[in-house]
Motif scaffolding. Structure first.
Motif: not given
Length: 176
Positions: A112-121
Motif C-alpha cells: 500500500d505504501l509503495d502504491a501511495f508513493r507511486y500515486r504521490l509521485e
C-alpha cells in the motif's frame, strides 16, 4: 564339697547320695553348658546381627520412603514442567501466528505504501506539470494584458486622433 566332708558323712547315707547327685547335676550342667554355650553364643551373635540387619532395614525403609517422597515431588515437578512446556508451546504457536499475521500485514502495508508513493509521485509530477502550465498561462496572460494595454493605448491614441480629425472635419464643415 571336699574330701574332709566325706569323712563326716557315711558312705551310704542320704547326704552322700545328695552330694553325689548334686555333683552329677553340676557335671551335667557343665556338660550341657559346654554343649549349649556355642549355640547360645551363636544365637546372641545372630540376635546382634539381626538387630544390625533390622537397623539397616529400617534405614533402607527410611531411604525408600524418602525416595518415594522425592519421586512424588519429581513427578509433580515433571508434570509442572510439562504444563509449562505445553503453555510455552501454545504461546509459541500464538506468537508465530501473530508474527505471520504481522509479517503479512507489514507486507500489505508496504505494498500500500509503495502504491501511495507511486500515486504521490504521479500527483507530484502532475502538480509540477500543472504548475509549469500555469506559469506559461500566467506568462501568456501577462503578454495578453501587455498587448491589451498596448492596444488600448494605441486605440486611445487612434480614437483621440480620430476624434480630432472628426472634430476638425466637423469644424471645417461648419465653417464652410
Amino acid at each position: 564339697v571336699g574330701p574332709d566332708s566325706e569323712r563326716d558323712v557315711h558312705p551310704g547315707s542320704k547326704q552322700v547320695q545328695e552330694i553325689n547327685r548334686a555333683e552329677m547335676e553340676m557335671g551335667l550342667r557343665r556338660f550341657i553348658l559346654e554343649l549349649v554355650n556355642p549355640t547360645i553364643r551363636r544365637a546372641a551373635h545372630l540376635e546382634h546381627v539381626l538387630a544390625e540387619q533390622q537397623a539397616v532395614v529400617r534405614g533402607v525403609e527410611e531411604n525408600i520412603t524418602k525416595l518415594q517422597r522425592m519421586g512424588v515431588k519429581v513427578e509433580e515437578q515433571v508434570l509442572l514442567v510439562d504444563s509449562f512446556r505445553e503453555d510455552l508451546s501454545s504461546w509459541d504457536l500464538e506468537r508465530r501466528a501473530y508474527q505471520a499475521e504481522a509479517q503479512e500485514s507489514m507486507s500489505t502495508m508496504r505494498t500500500d505504501l509503495d502504491a501511495f508513493r507511486y500515486r504521490l509521485e504521479r500527483q507530484d509530477s502532475s502538480i509540477h506539470s500543472l504548475q509549469r502550465t500555469m506559469d506559461r498561462v500566467v506568462g501568456e496572460l501577462s503578454n495578453v494584458q501587455e498587448g491589451n494595454e498596448q492596444l488600448r493605448t494605441h486605440l486611445d491614441a487612434r480614437l483621440a486622433q480620430m476624434t480630432r480629425i472628426v472634430n476638425s472635419t466637423k469644424t471645417d464643415l461648419e465653417v464652410k
